[in-house]
Design an enzyme around this catalytic site. Sequence first.
Site, short mmCIF file in Angstrom:
data_model
loop_
_atom_site.label_atom_id
_atom_site.label_comp_id
_atom_site.label_asym_id
_atom_site.label_seq_id
_atom_site.Cartn_x
_atom_site.Cartn_y
_atom_site.Cartn_z
N GLU A 238 17.18 -54.02 91.21
CA GLU A 238 17.08 -55.32 91.87
C GLU A 238 17.33 -56.42 90.86
O GLU A 238 17.35 -56.21 89.65
CB GLU A 238 15.71 -55.50 92.53
N ARG A 330 -2.79 -46.65 96.05
CA ARG A 330 -3.82 -45.98 95.26
C ARG A 330 -4.75 -47.03 94.67
O ARG A 330 -4.53 -48.24 94.84
CB ARG A 330 -3.18 -45.20 94.12
N ARG A 572 3.32 -60.81 26.12
CA ARG A 572 4.37 -60.17 25.33
C ARG A 572 5.63 -61.02 25.29
O ARG A 572 6.72 -60.56 25.61
CB ARG A 572 4.68 -58.79 25.89
N HIS A 701 -7.17 -52.78 13.49
CA HIS A 701 -7.80 -51.55 13.96
C HIS A 701 -8.36 -50.81 12.74
O HIS A 701 -7.91 -51.02 11.61
CB HIS A 701 -6.81 -50.68 14.73
N THR A 836 3.48 -52.17 21.37
CA THR A 836 4.05 -51.90 22.70
C THR A 836 5.03 -53.01 23.09
O THR A 836 4.68 -54.17 22.99
CB THR A 836 2.92 -51.82 23.76
#
Length: 1107
Positions: A238, A330, A572, A701, A836
């Site tokens: 439709e 229903r 760093r 260290h 590092t």
Amino acid sequence: MLLLLGGVRHGLGMLAIQRAYLLSRSAHTLPQGLEYRPIKKVMVANRGEIAIRVFRACTELGIRTVAVYSEQDTGQMHRQKADEAYLIGKGLPPVAAYLHIPDIIKVAKENNVDAIHPGYGFLSERHDFAQACAEAGVRFIGPSPEVVRKMGDKVEARALAIQAGVPVVPGTDSPISSLQEAREFASTYGFPIIFKAAYGGGGRGMRVVREYEELEENYQRAFSEALAAFGNGALFVEKFIEKPRHIEVQILGDKYGNVIHLYERDCSIQRRHQKVVEIAPAAQLHPHLRDRLTSDSVSLAKKVGYENAGTVEFLVDRHGKHYFIEVNSRLQVEHTVTEEITDVDLVHAQLRVCEGRSLSELGLQQDKIRINGSAIQCRVTTEDPARGFQPDTGRLEVFRSAEGMGIRLDSASAFQGAVISPHYDSLLVKVIASGQDLPSAASKMLRALAEFRIRGVKTNIPFLQNVLSNHQFLYSTVDTQFIDENQDLFNLRRTQNRAQKLLHYLGHVMVNGPTTPIPVQAKPSSTDPVIPPVPMGATFDVAMRFLWECPWRRLQELRALLPNVPFQMLLRGANAVGYTNYPDNAVFKFCEVAKENGMDVFRVFDSLNYLPNMLLGMDAAGSAGGVVEAAISYTGDVSDPARRKYTLDYYLQLAQELVKAGTHILAIKDMAGLLKPEASRLLVSALRDRFPEVPIHVHTHDTAGAGVAAMLACAEAGADIVDVAVDSMAGMTSQPSMGAIVACTKGTKYDTEISLEKVFDYSEYWEVTRGLYAPFDCTATMKSGNADVYENEIPGGQYTNLHFQAHSMGLGHKFKEVKKAYAEANKLLGDLIKVTPSSKIVGDLAQFMVQNTLSRAEVEERADELSFPLSVVEFLQGHIGIPHGGFPEPFRSKVLKSLPRMEGRPGASLPAMDFQKLEADLQATHGTNITPEDVMSAAMYPKVFQEFKEFTANFGPVDCLSTRLFLEGPKIAEEFEVELERGKTLHIKALALGDLNKAGQREVFFELNGQLRSVLVKDTLAMKEMHFHPKALKDVRGQVGAPMPGKVVEVKVKQGQRVEKGQPLCVLSAMKMETVVNSPLAGTVAKVYVKADSSLEGDDLILEISE
């Protein structure tokens, strides 16, 4: 007798009395010629909450109840709520079982069932089912089979509506049987059009088509859905009305031709043509329109001789014109809101009408039906609004419902431990709120939804909360496009779910061990420090990678606790807090955000002392308003005339450049602990003489054990600050002893004026704390420091790591060789500053040499043929800068051969980072609660941040756990408390660890705040030996995963086929809804992992596409 909602409220003892009373009255009240036949036993040919709803009504009326169930529903609650329950559809698919009429009729006849209630969905609108009931001598609680047939056939119902004078939408006069008919209709009426299932509703088999190109695909999907849901794929088509209101009228008829209405419901808030929120009565509905809607509904019902409960549905356009859609013969899912505003129990009425009672006898006369207040129903479903409402399945780990005045709950599967399967509808619980008007009902509903605690599956509750808070919903009218036009409804507030996530984490650790890699086999101490712990700092990526904590949150907490203490961080240089190169604007932005979050001093260094990198970092820190501390990384030995590369003059010239650049503080960063006392005096005194006004800071260290002497020498030479570690954490590869420095300077001109007693107390706390981290303690493998550090020059932190690695690989006895190889690797690379990440490069080369038993000479000789670690190759390419003295030749050329080389500062050539795009990408992946700090974390460590967010999404805020619980979990029967935040404390007890199930999981049982909780945890070790369908990896573009759990209906492509972006790949079906999975990119299908009828879980791999 007016049927009041709730029925008899005085206990089951009154039911028999009421039943006898009604039977005694029946002979005197029934119209002449009709027999009153009481119902003694009712079967519900359905499942879930509607079955329970009917059972409750039957119990209130003294009627015995019978449930039916499929093999997949053996654990469902509706079985337990009935007096009797029987299996149907053995061996059939889940939905087919409830559509198997012979089995249902057989069970009804064998068990003396008087009447069958069909519920909604399944067979509720099948006239052949109603007819089968009649032929079996079992009453069908609903209209006659003929009326069910007429109303169930959308086309015939439409024709009847026209005959009754009810306006209809232009559409086909009968179900279409081919795609060609759909094309012809579209050509006549134009787009948009809509397909609808001819023999069912609920949005199944319903598809809107707006363009010709979409017609074929949507026709096929609508047909397939209708066939799966209703056993018949017939469709009608439709004209689609744009932006209508969806209004439906509740009707009720008896056997004597009487029909009444119980006013209307507004069901306009829909998704995929399925109702989400329903309201009664419809808000701001003109009285004349209400009258027309109800009058047309009653007229149509009388026209067809309608009996029992039903619903007449309409579309109302923007001009107030209404159009008939269909009749649902229903009971509707949303019948509850009508019951709340009319005080009529519709299920009671259905049963009574089926027995032969008239509406007037039941006190149900039109002039007595009144609207009382307003009611809202929300369908809480196991669907994820954030993923297009994809159904979610799984186990309800937690279920806590709402209650209180004005709240009604209709549910079935909603209980802790329930398993939500993909086989049926996703409805979990219906929540109905009543109030004097719509805003007051909405207020109660919002409160109720907020009370729910549902864990284990996703729900639509956050979306419902947004709907109920929407101004248009509360004070205006809504139409069926409301959800589509209000995309802010999808700005969902994420639930925290902290308690359950923590239980998942604890369970995971109990089953699989720590989530953080453990270097040595040692247990954390069971003794907690006496002094309450204070948050500490951690390396930026370590906080996320191993502690699973946000480093920014740590900083914020520290700043709140210590508002007047300066904080310092390591930067760093051009690498910020990462190990790679970043665009310049990323470094500047990081410093800006760090300063905003409470950072004060930026210790800027570069692993090669490469000045251009350092200057960029200094500029970034200074621009952010921070204190700049330029740090010179130290190596070599300025007191040894034979060491000619890193001489005293080298360090003075570098310091001159840093002071010239505007550093506020000058630092010496001695990461390997190479500063001997004499070298300390030479270096610091020279710096002090050259820069008398600049503060000097020394960091070292204590690997060799000379750290205290070296720092005292620095102090005597003019250093202003030296770094130390509290006694219990000092020595070896850590910093020199704080207590030793304080004691040695006491009474001298270098007196720190720190109380030794306080140092001892502080040390005692950290001594106990250190025991908690026994699995990470270097003393597990290292028993002392070693002066050979002056030869190998391994930085303290790396020394410990290499020691751990050697022992974990069974090479502890070869650690001496590793150290020697480190020294040789350093020479191969030209004698580097080792911090590092440069120290890692040297370490990688050293391990490469040991693993391949290569000497320095052999590496130099075979450099053009060896496959070096990537870090070594990238260093030689210039990825981290240019080392002092340049790159080693001919070693560099032999390794690189024709590989490209980077000249100058590595980050200078990188394009600027687009933070707006990054934030948008993160929000798309993780939701809208992305902070500027999150953006920076993702900018620095994309993969680590992604893993961190995935971890916290699964396991929540583990930072509130004690260290021992975090690392190894609780012991069985152990009780402990976890404070989530001030005023919110969890009391937890670990109860038991279950056996392995067939899915490779173990159930872990806890008691949480006095209530039993359990979580299912995958046993990763066991699962390696079991076969499971592979999962799609989110970070692999060509891997296409299942967007939801479900079954494969159709695979549309095959291996080797070329596909375009957006092309349909396969069709999945879950909870009776079909979803097309489209290709995310153009490419070739490399492999297909599924076939038709394959059952999939969410994210299961469907296929792989190669670009």
